[in-house]
Write an enzyme that holds these catalytic residues in place. Structure first.
Site, PDB file in Angstrom:
ATOM      1  N   LYS A  45       0.882  -1.247  -0.132  1.00 43.12           N
ATOM      2  CA  LYS A  45      -0.041  -0.189  -0.111  1.00 43.12           C
ATOM      3  C   LYS A  45       0.910   1.123  -0.076  1.00 43.12           C
ATOM      4  CE  LYS A  45      -0.179  -0.299   5.131  1.00 43.12           C
ATOM      5  NZ  LYS A  45      -1.171  -0.501   6.260  1.00 43.12           N
ATOM      6  N   ARG A 143     -10.262   0.368  15.114  1.00 49.05           N
ATOM      7  CA  ARG A 143     -10.354   0.908  13.594  1.00 49.05           C
ATOM      8  C   ARG A 143     -11.474   0.421  12.851  1.00 49.05           C
ATOM      9  NH1 ARG A 143      -4.581   1.363  10.375  1.00 49.05           N
ATOM     10  NH2 ARG A 143      -5.090  -1.014  10.073  1.00 49.05           N
ATOM     11  N   HIS A 172      -5.803  -6.869  13.390  1.00 47.42           N
ATOM     12  CA  HIS A 172      -4.642  -5.948  13.456  1.00 47.42           C
ATOM     13  C   HIS A 172      -4.195  -5.638  14.815  1.00 47.42           C
ATOM     14  CE1 HIS A 172      -1.848  -3.939  11.242  1.00 47.42           C
ATOM     15  NE2 HIS A 172      -2.186  -2.524  11.814  1.00 47.42           N
ATOM     16  N   ARG A 228       1.777 -10.586   7.473  1.00 51.54           N
ATOM     17  CA  ARG A 228       1.580  -9.405   6.436  1.00 51.54           C
ATOM     18  C   ARG A 228       2.379  -8.505   6.733  1.00 51.54           C
ATOM     19  NH1 ARG A 228      -3.679  -9.533   9.102  1.00 51.54           N
ATOM     20  NH2 ARG A 228      -3.092  -7.551  10.064  1.00 51.54           N
ATOM     21  N   TYR A 272      13.858  31.112   5.164  1.00 53.66           N
ATOM     22  CA  TYR A 272      12.840  31.672   5.732  1.00 53.66           C
ATOM     23  C   TYR A 272      12.906  31.916   7.164  1.00 53.66           C
ATOM     24  CZ  TYR A 272      10.521  30.675   1.089  1.00 53.66           C
ATOM     25  OH  TYR A 272      10.097  30.683  -0.141  1.00 53.66           O
ATOM     26  N   CYS A 319      12.738  24.641   2.834  1.00 54.31           N
ATOM     27  CA  CYS A 319      11.764  25.222   1.850  1.00 54.31           C
ATOM     28  C   CYS A 319      10.986  24.338   1.192  1.00 54.31           C
ATOM     29  CB  CYS A 319      12.466  25.990   0.837  1.00 54.31           C
ATOM     30  SG  CYS A 319      13.841  27.445   1.664  1.00 54.31           S
ATOM     31  N   ASP A 321      11.383  23.697  -2.083  1.00 59.19           N
ATOM     32  CA  ASP A 321      11.905  23.002  -3.100  1.00 59.19           C
ATOM     33  C   ASP A 321      13.478  22.924  -2.843  1.00 59.19           C
ATOM     34  OD1 ASP A 321       9.607  23.232  -4.883  1.00 59.19           O
ATOM     35  OD2 ASP A 321      10.152  25.138  -4.946  1.00 59.19           O
TER      36      ASP A 321
HETATM   37  C1  LIG Z   1      -0.147  -1.617   6.857  1.00 58.33           C
HETATM   38  C2  LIG Z   1      -0.927  -2.897   7.317  1.00 58.33           C
HETATM   39  C3  LIG Z   1       0.019  -3.932   7.389  1.00 58.33           C
HETATM   40  C4  LIG Z   1       1.710  -3.868   7.488  1.00 58.33           C
HETATM   41  O1  LIG Z   1       2.130  -3.099   8.472  1.00 58.33           O
HETATM   42  P1  LIG Z   1       3.632  -3.155   8.945  1.00 58.33           P
HETATM   43  O2  LIG Z   1       3.727  -2.474  10.331  1.00 58.33           O
HETATM   44  O3  LIG Z   1       4.369  -2.016   7.822  1.00 58.33           O
HETATM   45  O4  LIG Z   1       4.367  -4.328   8.651  1.00 58.33           O
HETATM   46  C5  LIG Z   1      -0.573  -5.166   7.853  1.00 58.33           C
HETATM   47  N1  LIG Z   1      -1.734  -5.364   7.957  1.00 58.33           N
HETATM   48  C6  LIG Z   1      -2.671  -4.471   7.524  1.00 58.33           C
HETATM   49  C7  LIG Z   1      -4.196  -4.543   7.885  1.00 58.33           C
HETATM   50  C8  LIG Z   1      -2.129  -2.869   7.608  1.00 58.33           C
HETATM   51  O5  LIG Z   1      -3.033  -2.104   7.150  1.00 58.33           O
END
Ligand SMILES: *Cc1c(COP(=O)(O)O)cnc(C)c1O
Length: 380
Positions: A45, A143, A172, A228, A272, A319, A321
């Protein structure tokens, strides 16, 4: 030939990101060893954590990842358009309007509630397709997902939906990167409590998964049927309290080049707000990269960069850029390489360090590298 090369070079900004595909392959292999029999879902992602969505996904496919994880429909579509055929799970909550597109492109959906699951069933019936779905259980992240103590309702609904194949069930972690793993362990316990419903009902359990990168490192008992990894795949520490106990290495290097050199007299302010000046004459160079590229303004007067194998401080406000670097009495020439993240000579700046200096996490630095920074993929 020359014309082609010139055209190529024209399109390469001095500021660019280089991604080492061999590092990604080796990191995946190291994770696979740690995960044992569990499958590996490579999480790509947010532009593969800044590493380039399509290139990384294709490489993961080539390197034998079992499936891919993305957050959005659009990310899944980009993968299909690029010819990636691995299973792809979309993690996010899915608006009903996106479901037909998900199904058409063979993307696996997350069902966080009975209502969503029924919408998926209807969309699949209408499309004449069987939807592949992963049920989402909230065990403490707060979540999305059905509460673990209500998991039975979602599991039973999954069994009743005729056009849905429940391919997985997942949760998660909120705190798997912590030194104190008590909350993560509680979440795992709650997940097992939810999974026990399958046994009670006497039906087979789909693929169970909960381990993110931190849990891959710190909680082997959470690996279950699939892990994951996101940040770990890219060779980066999930958090300061979560040691990298696997032989992974960073895949990303962020470079630029000196575009301007000057000697500043004592008391001459820089950038700046005139937040920095030296009380003696110094040599200062300008680097063509700024917060518009994702180099956070919070790094003003905080970051270090590497030039000619040595560390130098960023001075003044970053800045949009450009930013400035104090060489002190050091030397550099226009065109010299500047490393923002990565190694040069014997010195290294890790993205974890940059994140700490910007008072954020490595994830945000990586995913914040903007689209105007060209990515080059090397190795393998
Ligand atoms: C982003 C995400 C992960 C990966 O998380 P890391 O901490 O980068 O390993 C795994 N599962 C879900 C549902 C996520 O949203």
């Amino acid at each position: 030939m020359t014309t082609f090369m010139d055209a190529e070079n024209d399109s390469i900004r001095p500021t660019h990101v280089e991604v080492d595909l061999s590092a990604l392959r080796e990191n995946l292999a190291a994770i696979r060893v740690r995960a044992g029999a569990a499958k590996v879902m490579a999480v790509v992602k947010a532009n593969a954590y800044g590493h380039g969505l399509v290139e990384v996904a294709r490489h993961m496919e080539k390197c034998g990842a079992d499936c891919l994880g993305v957050a959005l429909l659009e990310e899944g579509l980009a993968l299909r358009k690029a010819g990636v055929t691995l299973p792809v799970l979309v993690f996010g909550g899915i608006p009903a309007a996106q479901m037909p597109s998900m199904l058409r492109h063979g993307l696996e959906m997350t069902a966080p509630s009975v209502e969503k699951l029924r919408q998926m069933d209807e969309a699949a019936a209408a499309a004449g397709i069987r939807a592949r779905v992963h049920l989402k259980v909230d065990t403490g992240m707060g979540r999305i997902g059905v509460q673990y103590f209500n998991a039975r309702t979602l599991i039973e609904a999954g069994l009743a939906c005729r056009h849905v194949e429940v391919a997985g069930i997942y949760s998660h972690f909120a705190n798997a990167d912590a030194a104190d793993l008590s909350h993560a362990r509680l979440q795992l316990e709650r997940f097992h409590e939810a999974l026990a419903v399958y046994e009670k009902l006497g039906v087979p359990t789909p693929a169970r998964h909960i381990a993110n990168s931190a849990a891959i490192l710190q909680l082997p008992e959470s690996h279950l049927d699939m892990v994951r990894p996101g940040i770990l795949l890219y060779g980066v520490q999930p958090g300061p309290e979560c040691p990298l106990t696997l032989p992974v290495r960073p895949a990303l290097t962020w470079r630029s080049r000196v575009v301007y050199f000057k000697v500043l007299p004592s008391g001459h302010p820089v950038s700046y707000g005139s937040t920095w000046q030296s009380d003696h004459p110094v040599r200062v160079v300008t680097v063509p990269c700024g917060y518009g590229d994702g180099f956070p303004r919070a790094l003003s007067n905080k970051a270090h960069v590497l030039i000619r194998g040595a560390r130098f401080p960023v001075v003044g406000k970053v800045c949009m850029d450009q930013f400035m670097v104090n060489l002190g009495q050091g030397t550099a020439y226009n065109g010299d390489e500047v490393v923002l993240v990565g190694a040069q000579g014997g010195e290294v700046i890790r993205v974890e360090e940059v994140a700490e200096r910007a008072d954020t996490i490595a994830y945000e630095i990586l995913t914040g590298i903007s689209s105007r920074v060209p990515r080059a993929h090397v190795g393998d």
